[in-house]
Design an enzyme around this catalytic site. Structure first.
Site, PDB file in Angstrom:
ATOM      1  N   ASN A  72       0.799  -1.220   0.000  1.00  0.00           N
ATOM      2  CA  ASN A  72       0.000   0.000   0.000  1.00  0.00           C
ATOM      3  C   ASN A  72       0.831   1.270   0.000  1.00  0.00           C
ATOM      4  O   ASN A  72       0.326   2.332  -0.370  1.00  0.00           O
ATOM      5  CB  ASN A  72      -0.945   0.009   1.210  1.00  0.00           C
ATOM      6  CG  ASN A  72      -0.210  -0.217   2.512  1.00  0.00           C
ATOM      7  OD1 ASN A  72       0.454  -1.232   2.691  1.00  0.00           O
ATOM      8  ND2 ASN A  72      -0.328   0.706   3.450  1.00  0.00           N
ATOM      9  N   GLN A 104      -5.104  -3.323  -1.913  1.00  0.00           N
ATOM     10  CA  GLN A 104      -4.646  -2.353  -2.911  1.00  0.00           C
ATOM     11  C   GLN A 104      -4.698  -2.896  -4.334  1.00  0.00           C
ATOM     12  O   GLN A 104      -4.775  -2.121  -5.292  1.00  0.00           O
ATOM     13  CB  GLN A 104      -3.215  -1.909  -2.591  1.00  0.00           C
ATOM     14  CG  GLN A 104      -3.078  -1.082  -1.330  1.00  0.00           C
ATOM     15  CD  GLN A 104      -3.738   0.282  -1.417  1.00  0.00           C
ATOM     16  OE1 GLN A 104      -3.878   0.856  -2.495  1.00  0.00           O
ATOM     17  NE2 GLN A 104      -4.153   0.811  -0.284  1.00  0.00           N
ATOM     18  N   GLY A 153     -14.018  -2.282  -0.533  1.00  0.00           N
ATOM     19  CA  GLY A 153     -14.739  -1.570  -1.578  1.00  0.00           C
ATOM     20  C   GLY A 153     -14.218  -0.179  -1.866  1.00  0.00           C
ATOM     21  O   GLY A 153     -14.183   0.265  -3.020  1.00  0.00           O
ATOM     22  N   HIS A 154     -13.781   0.538  -0.838  1.00  0.00           N
ATOM     23  CA  HIS A 154     -13.473   1.955  -1.034  1.00  0.00           C
ATOM     24  C   HIS A 154     -12.115   2.213  -1.662  1.00  0.00           C
ATOM     25  O   HIS A 154     -11.754   3.364  -1.933  1.00  0.00           O
ATOM     26  CB  HIS A 154     -13.605   2.726   0.285  1.00  0.00           C
ATOM     27  CG  HIS A 154     -12.479   2.549   1.242  1.00  0.00           C
ATOM     28  ND1 HIS A 154     -11.555   3.532   1.484  1.00  0.00           N
ATOM     29  CD2 HIS A 154     -12.128   1.501   2.032  1.00  0.00           C
ATOM     30  CE1 HIS A 154     -10.675   3.109   2.389  1.00  0.00           C
ATOM     31  NE2 HIS A 154     -11.003   1.885   2.742  1.00  0.00           N
ATOM     32  N   THR A 194     -26.646  -8.087   9.997  1.00  0.00           N
ATOM     33  CA  THR A 194     -27.529  -7.748   8.890  1.00  0.00           C
ATOM     34  C   THR A 194     -26.719  -7.287   7.684  1.00  0.00           C
ATOM     35  O   THR A 194     -25.791  -6.484   7.815  1.00  0.00           O
ATOM     36  CB  THR A 194     -28.502  -6.628   9.306  1.00  0.00           C
ATOM     37  OG1 THR A 194     -29.257  -7.067  10.429  1.00  0.00           O
ATOM     38  CG2 THR A 194     -29.441  -6.260   8.174  1.00  0.00           C
ATOM     39  N   CYS A 208      -3.579   4.753   7.551  1.00  0.00           N
ATOM     40  CA  CYS A 208      -3.845   4.227   8.891  1.00  0.00           C
ATOM     41  C   CYS A 208      -2.793   4.655   9.906  1.00  0.00           C
ATOM     42  O   CYS A 208      -2.940   4.409  11.098  1.00  0.00           O
ATOM     43  CB  CYS A 208      -3.939   2.706   8.845  1.00  0.00           C
ATOM     44  SG  CYS A 208      -5.215   2.124   7.726  1.00  0.00           S
TER      45      CYS A 208
END
Length: 404
Positions: free
Chosen positions: A159, A187, A208-209, A245, A333
């Site tokens: 990354n 990545q 996803g992002h 959920t 991060c």
């Protein structure tokens, strides 16, 4: 200092490794599942059917992207959860065989911190070194395998410096010795071709992002035959392996992002590589005392990582921000940390050089004009910062004396 008023009077976003824009097609696909088809897909009434169908379709689409089976795809809350699941659940499920895990010194902290947690639980972790370009040392990896080794976890692509690992060879080594192989592909997922069978991958983490999908949704690929248990306990969702959920809008968004990635990967990669090469060539040619970090060719199409001598990365980022340019000094991060990147230290850089790092990660939406503007701003900022550095002044004086 006022923001630099230039032809580029908009924000230039060059931090796509941290997160990406949700593409309009992705958002459009998600909206009905907030407002119209909002039923819980675990319910038995007809109103829930559309949500179930949407989740199933997304699962198939994600599976197709990495040449997996739909029943091997599990939706999670993100890449960090998937990494935690892979390591902790494998450790628990295979503890009878052994308590030895192999990883690398340049993994994302979602893996490294999980390994540190497992060490406190009595597991032994071997950290494989990398070469100066960030490539895993395969001979060291194979030599580290023991009868009690239960898992090898090596990221697909780094990354920070963008180096792509020889994943297929790592998987081959793991399987030759009867060891499970997990790869953090956060990545790489959607950016480079991945094939679970050809690469001998047993488990894979994705998010996803990082691929123009929404935040808060991730994927865990678990190959058939891998006997790991649930990580989050509760309901029977995700074939009783991941309770909670379903985040239907997020799942739909990830599915649409995977579809776009699959259909445009070659074109997008070519555009990003062209921008990347232009940026690298200009910076190395026009800014002295600069180092490119990571493998020159085996790297993600959109990743550039430099170290500028006699520069503090934090000051560089602040001045770039004032010029309207978004970059980073490493992993999102670890922002706020004063320590130099563990990845840059692992490839052999001394602390004083590692502190002067800059990561710029592009997208196909960036333009050559934006790249050129960024280089021009970089040149001015670095000249300014070096002009305030006693170390640089002393270095230049010694260079001039040596040249006489």
């Amino acid at each position: 200092m006022e923001r630099n008023e230039n032809v580029m009077n908009k924000t230039i976003y060059l931090d796509n490794a941290a997160t990406t824009q949700v593409y309009p097609e992705v958002l459009e696909a998600m909206i009905p599942y907030f407002t119209e088809y909002y039923g819980n897909p675990s319910a038995i009434y007809t109103f829930a059917e559309e949500g179930k169908r949407a989740v199933d379709k997304a699962r198939r689409t994600v599976a197709e992207l990495i040449h997996a089976k739909p029943e091997e795809i599990y939706f999670t809350g993100g890449g960090s959860e998937s990494d935690n699941w892979a390591l902790k659940a494998t450790a628990e499920a295979y503890a009878a065989k052994g308590k030895h895990i192999i990883t690398s010194t340049i993994e994302h902290h979602a893996v490294l911190h999980t390994c540190a947690y497992l060490e406190k639980q009595g597991y032994e972790i071997t950290y494989i070194n990398v070469d100066e370009n960030g490539k895993i040392k395969l001979d060291e990896l194979e030599a580290a395998i023991r009868p009690d080794t239960i898992l090898i976890s090596i990221m697909t692509a780094n990354n920070e410096i963008g180096t792509i690992q020889p994943v297929a060879k790592i998987g081959e080594i793991a399987h030759k010795h009867g060891v499970l192989f997990h790869t953090d592909a956060v990545q790489a997922f959607g950016h480079i071709p991945l094939d679970m069978e050809e690469m001998h991958i047993d488990m894979l983490s994705a998010s996803g992002h990082k691929m123009n999908g929404p935040k808060g949704i991730g994927v865990m690929y678990i190959s058939k035959g891998v006997k790991i248990l649930s990580f989050i306990h509760g309901g029977a969702q995700e074939r009783k392996r991941r309770a909670g959920t379903h985040n239907v809008p997020g799942i739909v968004g990830m599915g649409k992002a995977a579809e776009l990635a699959k259909n445009t990967m070659a074109e997008r990669s070519a555009k990003e590589t062209e921008l990347r090469e232009h940026l690298i060539e200009r910076v190395l040619k026009e800014i002295p005392y600069t180092r490119l970090n990571g493998d020159r060719t085996d790297r993600l199409p959109n990743n550039v990582n430099f170290c500028f001598r006699f520069i503090e990365g934090e000051s560089l980022l602040i001045l770039l921000d004032q010029a309207g340019i978004c970059g980073s000094s490493g992993s999102a991060c670890t922002s706020g940390s004063l320590d130099p990147s563990h990845v840059l230290l692992a490839i052999g850089l001394p602390h004083e050089i590692a502190h002067g790092s800059l990561r710029l990660t592009l997208s196909e939406k960036n333009t050559m004009e934006e790249i050129d503007y960024t280089v021009e701003e970089l040149k001015k900022i670095i000249e300014r910062l070096r002009g305030m550095s006693p170390l640089y002044e002393d270095f230049v004086r010694k260079q001039n004396q040596a040249g006489k």
